[in-house]
Design an enzyme around this catalytic site. Structure first.
Site, PDB file in Angstrom:
ATOM      1  N   HIS A  56     -19.967  24.951   7.704  1.00 45.19           N
ATOM      2  CA  HIS A  56     -20.486  25.966   8.629  1.00 45.19           C
ATOM      3  C   HIS A  56     -22.001  25.812   8.731  1.00 45.19           C
ATOM      4  CE1 HIS A  56     -21.813  29.994   9.896  1.00 45.19           C
ATOM      5  NE2 HIS A  56     -20.623  30.107  10.460  1.00 45.19           N
ATOM      6  N   ASP A 113     -15.621  34.022  15.431  1.00 42.62           N
ATOM      7  CA  ASP A 113     -16.994  34.062  14.908  1.00 42.62           C
ATOM      8  C   ASP A 113     -17.454  35.502  14.688  1.00 42.62           C
ATOM      9  OD1 ASP A 113     -19.204  32.920  13.741  1.00 42.62           O
ATOM     10  OD2 ASP A 113     -19.923  31.905  15.544  1.00 42.62           O
TER      11      ASP A 113
END
Ligand code: CA
Length: 352
Positions: free
Chosen positions: A191, A314
Site C-alpha cells: 500500500h 479505499d
C-alpha cells in the site's frame, strides 16, 4: 461530526447478484494515531509524513475529521457505512504509514497490538470483516514471526505501507518477510504512503505528495523495484497486491518491457530474469481502490487478466456511493462483474 455524503442512501442494490467484497479498507487504532501524531510533533525525519499526515491528523476540515473518526471504528459506525453502500465484507488493513516509521521494538509492539484488535473485530463480525496482518518491516525476523502468528489466527494476508524509513523492500535484509509470506501463502498488499525523502522533493511545494499523485509514484516505484530486484525470481509463489489499479504500472506495461529488453536486463542493478509484464501477470493482483473509472478498470482487466483485478473502496479515505454505482455500471457480463466484486477476492484471500 460526520462528513456530509450527498450520495449515500440505503443500500441501493441489496439485490445485486454478487457480494461486494472491499479489499483495501483502512483501520488505525487510537493508540497508533496518537503515536504517529507524536512522531510528527517531534519533527520526524520524513517530510512526506510531516506534511500529509500532519494535515490528516490535525486539520478540522470535514474529510480529515471523518477519516480520523472512522479509522479506529471497528463497530457500529463502520458497519452502518458498509450497509449504506452495500458492502458485504471489508478486508481490513492498517492505515499508512503503519508501523514503518517507528523504532524496531516500538513498531513491532504497535503491529502486534493492531493485530490483536483486528482479530477481535473479525471474531465479533466473522461475516463482515477479514483482516491483513500488520508488520514492522524494520524488524524483518520479528515481522516474519508475526506473519506466522497471524496466519494461525485467520488473517488472510499482510499489508506493508511502502517505504521503511526511506528504504525499499528489494534490499535483501527484508527478504525474511517475503520468505514467510510465500511459505505461509499470505498475499502481501503493498500500500502507498508518502514518497521517501529522495523522491518527494518537487512534490511538496505543489502539495502533490499525497493520494493525488505521490502515493502512486511511491508505491509503483516500490513494486517495480521488487520486480527488477529479483524478489519474484527468488520467491516465485509470492503474491503481491497493489491498490489504485496497480499504481499506474499496467498503463506502462508495453514500455516497461520494451526498455527492459532494450537495456535494463543488461544492467548490473537488474536481477530479474524476465520482462516486468511477466511478473505483473503472474505474481501481482490489483484492486480498484480509489479508481472507480471504467477506462482504467477495463485496461487493467485487458492487459493483466480479468482474474487479477478486484474491487476495493479505499474506505474511509474515499467513501462515495457514486463510486459503488460506477462499479455496478461497468460494461461487464454478470459473471465477470461477480468475479471483479466477489470471487477474485475470495480466491486471492482464501475466503472460502
Ligand atoms: Ca488506501
Amino acid at each position: 461530526m460526520a462528513l456530509a455524503l450527498s450520495a449515500v442512501e440505503p443500500n441501493p442494490s441489496g439485490d445485486a447478484p454478487y457480494l461486494r467484497i472491499a479489499t483495501e479498507e483502512a483501520y488505525a487504532s487510537r493508540e497508533f494515531l496518537s503515536a504517529v501524531s507524536q512522531l510528527v510533533d517531534e519533527g520526524v525525519d520524513d517530510p512526506g509524513l510531516a506534511a500529509f499526515f500532519g494535515y490528516m491528523l490535525h486539520s478540522e476540515a470535514p474529510r480529515p475529521t471523518f477519516v480520523r473518526e472512522r479509522l479506529p471504528d471497528l463497530g457500529e459506525a463502520r458497519l452502518s457505512d458498509m450497509d449504506a453502500t452495500g458492502i458485504a465484507r471489508q478486508i481490513l488493513s492498517m492505515a499508512a504509514p503503519g508501523p514503518n516509521p517507528f523504532g524496531a521494538d516500538r513498531g513491532t509492539a504497535l503491529a502486534r497490538n493492531a493485530n490483536d484488535e483486528l482479530e477481535d473485530a473479525c471474531q465479533r463480525q466473522p461475516d463482515r470483516f477479514s483482516a491483513l496482518a500488520t508488520i514492522a518491516p524494520q524488524a524483518p525476523n520479528a515481522a516474519a514471526a508475526e506473519l506466522d502468528r497471524c496466519k494461525s489466527r485467520g488473517f488472510v494476508g499482510a499489508i506493508i505501507n511502502s517505504h521503511v524509513q526511506h528504504e525499499y523492500l528489494d534490499a535483501q535484509k527484508f527478504w525474511p518477510i517475503f520468505e514467510a509470506a510465500e511459505s505461509l501463502d499470505m498475499p502481501v498488499y503493498l500500500h502507498p504512503t508518502t514518497p521517501s525523502k529522495a523522491l518527494i522533493g518537487p512534490m511538496l511545494d505543489r502539495r502533490l505528495e499525497g493520494a493525488i499523485f505521490g502515493f502512486a509514484v511511491e508505491a509503483g516505484l516500490h513494486a517495480l523495484r521488487l520486480i527488477v530486484g529479483g524478489v519474484f525470481d527468488r520467491f516465485p509463489r509470492l503474491r503481491l497486491v497493489l491498490g489504485h489499479l496497480g499504481e499506474a504500472l499496467p498503463f506502462w506495461l508495453y514500455r516497461l518491457d520494451y526498455m527492459f529488453k532494450a537495456g535494463g536486463r543488461r544492467s548490473r542493478e537488474s536481477r530479474a530474469a524476465r520482462p516486468p509484464s511477466e511478473y505483473l501477470r503472474e505474481n501481482v493482483w490489483v484492486t480498484t481502490s480509489g479508481m472507480p473509472w471504467e477506462p482504467a478498470i477495463m485496461l487493467c482487466r485487458d492487459v493483466l487478466g480479468a482474474d487479477r483485478v478486484l474491487y476495493a473502496m479505499d474506505y474511509p479515505w474515499q467513501f462515495e456511493m457514486d463510486e459503488v454505482r460506477a462499479h455496478d455500471a461497468l460494461p461487464l457480463a454478470p459473471d465477470e462483474k461477480r468475479q471483479l466484486m466477489q470471487t477474485n477476492a475470495e480466491y486471492l484471500f482464501g475466503l472460502r
